[in-house]
Design a protein around this motif. Structure first.
Motif, PDB file in Angstrom:
ATOM      1  N   CYS A 106     -13.353  -0.574  -1.682  1.00 13.75           N
ATOM      2  CA  CYS A 106     -13.187   0.465  -0.919  1.00 13.75           C
ATOM      3  C   CYS A 106     -11.999   2.064  -1.459  1.00 13.75           C
ATOM      4  N   ALA A 107     -11.525   2.026  -2.102  1.00 12.66           N
ATOM      5  CA  ALA A 107     -10.192   2.742  -2.490  1.00 12.66           C
ATOM      6  C   ALA A 107      -9.754   3.687  -1.138  1.00 12.66           C
ATOM      7  N   LYS A 108     -11.435   4.911  -1.217  1.00  9.95           N
ATOM      8  CA  LYS A 108     -11.144   6.038  -0.709  1.00  9.95           C
ATOM      9  C   LYS A 108     -12.523   6.314  -0.097  1.00  9.95           C
ATOM     10  N   ASP A 109     -12.838   6.567   1.119  1.00  9.01           N
ATOM     11  CA  ASP A 109     -14.581   7.474   1.606  1.00  9.01           C
ATOM     12  C   ASP A 109     -14.292   8.773   2.066  1.00  9.01           C
ATOM     13  N   ASN A 110     -14.890   9.321   2.698  1.00  3.37           N
ATOM     14  CA  ASN A 110     -14.929  10.845   3.261  1.00  3.37           C
ATOM     15  C   ASN A 110     -13.690  11.071   3.801  1.00  3.37           C
ATOM     16  N   VAL A 111     -13.167  10.120   4.155  1.00  2.00           N
ATOM     17  CA  VAL A 111     -11.827  10.462   5.211  1.00  2.00           C
ATOM     18  C   VAL A 111     -10.806  10.112   4.524  1.00  2.00           C
ATOM     19  N   GLY A 112     -11.207   9.911   3.204  1.00  2.00           N
ATOM     20  CA  GLY A 112      -9.226   9.544   2.983  1.00  2.00           C
ATOM     21  C   GLY A 112      -8.972   8.403   2.509  1.00  2.00           C
ATOM     22  N   PRO A 113      -8.163   7.980   1.982  1.00  2.00           N
ATOM     23  CA  PRO A 113      -7.491   6.928   0.879  1.00  2.00           C
ATOM     24  C   PRO A 113      -7.289   5.717   1.962  1.00  2.00           C
ATOM     25  N   TYR A 114      -7.748   4.236   1.470  1.00  2.00           N
ATOM     26  CA  TYR A 114      -7.345   3.348   2.203  1.00  2.00           C
ATOM     27  C   TYR A 114      -6.035   3.288   1.793  1.00  2.00           C
ATOM     28  N   ASP A 115      -5.618   2.055   2.655  1.00  2.00           N
ATOM     29  CA  ASP A 115      -3.808   1.570   2.194  1.00  2.00           C
ATOM     30  C   ASP A 115      -4.317   0.926   1.247  1.00  2.00           C
ATOM     31  N   TYR A 116      -3.261   1.257   0.336  1.00  2.00           N
ATOM     32  CA  TYR A 116      -3.040   1.462  -1.085  1.00  2.00           C
ATOM     33  C   TYR A 116      -2.366  -0.306  -1.407  1.00  2.00           C
ATOM     34  N   GLU A 117      -1.445  -0.957  -0.331  1.00  2.00           N
ATOM     35  CA  GLU A 117      -1.424  -1.356  -0.417  1.00  2.00           C
ATOM     36  C   GLU A 117      -1.966  -3.216   0.054  1.00  2.00           C
ATOM     37  N   MET A 118      -2.760  -2.667   0.892  1.00  2.00           N
ATOM     38  CA  MET A 118      -4.327  -3.655   0.754  1.00  2.00           C
ATOM     39  C   MET A 118      -4.954  -3.486  -0.085  1.00  2.00           C
ATOM     40  N   VAL A 119      -5.405  -2.340  -0.989  1.00  2.00           N
ATOM     41  CA  VAL A 119      -6.353  -2.687  -1.995  1.00  2.00           C
ATOM     42  C   VAL A 119      -5.573  -3.188  -2.749  1.00  2.00           C
ATOM     43  N   ASN A 120      -4.249  -2.696  -3.370  1.00  2.00           N
ATOM     44  CA  ASN A 120      -4.043  -3.375  -4.368  1.00  2.00           C
ATOM     45  C   ASN A 120      -3.972  -5.028  -4.162  1.00  2.00           C
ATOM     46  N   SER A 174      -8.725 -11.301  -5.643  1.00  2.00           N
ATOM     47  CA  SER A 174     -10.232 -10.794  -6.774  1.00  2.00           C
ATOM     48  C   SER A 174      -9.503 -11.336  -8.593  1.00  2.00           C
ATOM     49  N   GLU A 175      -8.987 -10.848  -8.647  1.00  2.00           N
ATOM     50  CA  GLU A 175      -8.574 -11.138 -10.039  1.00  2.00           C
ATOM     51  C   GLU A 175      -7.708 -12.874  -9.783  1.00  2.00           C
ATOM     52  N   GLN A 176      -7.427 -13.073  -9.203  1.00  2.00           N
ATOM     53  CA  GLN A 176      -7.101 -14.331  -9.281  1.00  2.00           C
ATOM     54  C   GLN A 176      -8.022 -15.586  -9.075  1.00  2.00           C
ATOM     55  N   PHE A 177      -8.544 -15.422  -7.960  1.00  2.00           N
ATOM     56  CA  PHE A 177      -9.709 -16.006  -7.819  1.00  2.00           C
ATOM     57  C   PHE A 177     -11.168 -15.996  -8.320  1.00  2.00           C
ATOM     58  N   GLY A 178     -11.118 -15.064  -9.543  1.00  2.00           N
ATOM     59  CA  GLY A 178     -12.180 -15.518 -10.613  1.00  2.00           C
ATOM     60  C   GLY A 178     -13.404 -14.021  -9.723  1.00  2.00           C
ATOM     61  N   ILE A 179     -13.839 -13.572  -8.748  1.00  2.00           N
ATOM     62  CA  ILE A 179     -14.534 -13.315  -8.224  1.00  2.00           C
ATOM     63  C   ILE A 179     -14.562 -11.518  -8.955  1.00  2.00           C
ATOM     64  N   ASN A 180     -16.153 -11.969  -8.495  1.00  2.00           N
ATOM     65  CA  ASN A 180     -17.103 -10.120  -9.162  1.00  2.00           C
ATOM     66  C   ASN A 180     -17.125  -9.200  -8.279  1.00  2.00           C
ATOM     67  N   SER A 207     -10.015 -15.183   0.544  1.00  2.00           N
ATOM     68  CA  SER A 207      -9.044 -15.134   0.208  1.00  2.00           C
ATOM     69  C   SER A 207      -8.052 -14.212   0.775  1.00  2.00           C
ATOM     70  N   TYR A 208      -8.440 -13.392   1.123  1.00  2.00           N
ATOM     71  CA  TYR A 208      -7.163 -12.447   2.439  1.00  2.00           C
ATOM     72  C   TYR A 208      -6.942 -12.876   3.341  1.00  2.00           C
ATOM     73  N   ILE A 209      -7.871 -14.233   4.301  1.00  2.00           N
ATOM     74  CA  ILE A 209      -7.455 -14.206   5.705  1.00  2.00           C
ATOM     75  C   ILE A 209      -6.584 -15.561   4.627  1.00  2.00           C
ATOM     76  N   GLY A 210      -6.973 -15.687   3.263  1.00  2.00           N
ATOM     77  CA  GLY A 210      -5.791 -17.201   3.301  1.00  2.00           C
ATOM     78  C   GLY A 210      -6.835 -18.647   3.318  1.00  2.00           C
ATOM     79  N   ILE A 211      -7.657 -18.825   3.309  1.00  2.00           N
ATOM     80  CA  ILE A 211      -9.143 -20.185   3.035  1.00  2.00           C
ATOM     81  C   ILE A 211      -9.436 -20.362   1.649  1.00  2.00           C
TER      82      ILE A 211
END
Length: 347
Positions: free
Chosen positions: A260-274, A280-286, A341-345
């Motif tokens: 999710c890039a944004k909900d009704n509160v506002g954008p999520y952290d840009y660096e984390m989203v990227n 996802s692209e690195q590990f072939g995640i749909n 992937s996010y937590i590095g395992i």
């Protein structure tokens, strides 16, 4: 890593979580379940004063800390009043789509611990009796609970120990289909809570350590707006794992993990989203990215509480949210891979 080895554990855990009644404010049984299963794995775990279950997992980098959160409270109803002919008028907990509850079986939990069964019905429930049976509004002024006891008056219902403030929990009707679909109420967000528990099991079984000190948080008041307000204050990042939305002009399917890039509160952290997109692209995640116009999460409560914490949101695509929900095992598995992937395992 072969995540497929843990699919059966994920399904079993999801079924067990979904079977526990836990509308916001009535969550002790589900917190006990999560606390005990994590404790048996050997992790340090505690419950805070509001009932959130917090699991602490040491990481390889001691000077950086992150948190994951999924909520284990659900939607529900509460007794508002008792009618003269022995029906229960209700008030909603959270925001269930009330018309979808017409005809649903439920359990009434009294203050003394007794449990009665019943059915949520329109006050015009029979086409042979009421001319407006098909057209009457399905809302909390026009729907009530019919109790499965021989009662005909308010006094007879009160003699059972039922009173205003008792919780009414409706049947989730959980089903896993042969085609891989999970159909159930409350996939939002017990499906994702099952994912976090499965990740904890993977780390224990495979002797894996996350990159950073990581808090696994199971919150208990998300559906009423303040689940994330008492998460660990030292977390520099929060990854909320909640349902992804399906429908209208959204791109997400039930087989994908949604970022999710944004909900009704506002954008999520840009660096984390990227970073999540890159992983996802690195590990072939749909995956897909989307914007949810009628949505907020534990992150909103955390920010309103004044936390200096960056946040992002991911989750499996869920169709018909807050109604009769559905997702697919592929969406759950893709979400699990992105969490790992996010937590590095994810190796």
């Amino acid at each position: 890593m072969n995540f497929e080895l843990y699919k059966d554990f994920l399904v079993k855990t999801a079924k067990e979580l979904l079977a526990i009644d836990s509308p916001s404010g009535f969550t002790k049984n589900v917190t006990d379940y999560v606390y005990n299963i994590v404790k048996e794995m050997g992790y340090p775990v505690r419950c805070n004063n509001l009932g959130n279950v917090i699991v602490t997992v040491e990481g390889n980098i001691d000077d950086h800390s992150v948190a994951l959160s999924s909520h284990i409270d659900t939607l529900g109803l509460m007794v508002r009043s008792i009618t003269n002919d022995g029906y229960l008028m209700t008030t909603p907990i959270g925001s269930p789509i009330l018309p979808t509850l017409d005809g649903e079986y439920c359990r009434i939990h009294t203050h003394s611990g007794d449990i009665y069964t019943g059915t949520v019905l329109s006050l015009s429930p029979a086409i042979h009796v009421f001319p407006d049976a098909s057209t009457r509004q399905r809302d909390d002024k026009n729907m009530a609970v019919r109790i499965d006891e021989v009662v005909h008056t308010k006094e007879e219902v009160k003699s059972l120990g039922i009173k205003a403030g008792d919780f009414i929990c409706y049947d989730p009707k959980t089903t896993f289909t042969d085609s891989g679909f999970l159909k159930s109420r409350f996939i939002d967000d017990k499906g994702c809570a099952a994912l976090l528990i499965t990740i904890l099991k993977i780390m224990k079984d495979e002797n894996l350590i996350p990159k950073n000190l990581t808090y696994f948080c199971f919150t208990t008041h998300e559906e009423i707006g303040y689940g994330g307000a008492t998460l660990p204050s030292d977390a520099e990042e929060l990854l909320v794992v909640d349902m992804g939305c399906v429908g209208d002009d959204l791109s997400c399917t039930e087989q994908q993990v949604s970022i999710c890039a944004k909900d009704n509160v506002g954008p999520y952290d840009y660096e984390m989203v990227n970073r999540l997109i890159t992983l996802s692209e690195q590990f072939g995640i749909n995956y897909t990215t989307d914007i949810y116009p009628r949505y907020s999460s534990d992150a909103a409560a955390l920010w309103r509480a004044g936390y200096d914490t960056r946040a992002a949101l991911i989750g499996p695509g869920v169709h018909a949210s807050h109604g009769m929900e559905r997702t697919h095992i592929d969406g759950l598995m893709n979400t699990m891979k992105l969490i790992a992937s996010y937590i590095g395992i994810n190796k």
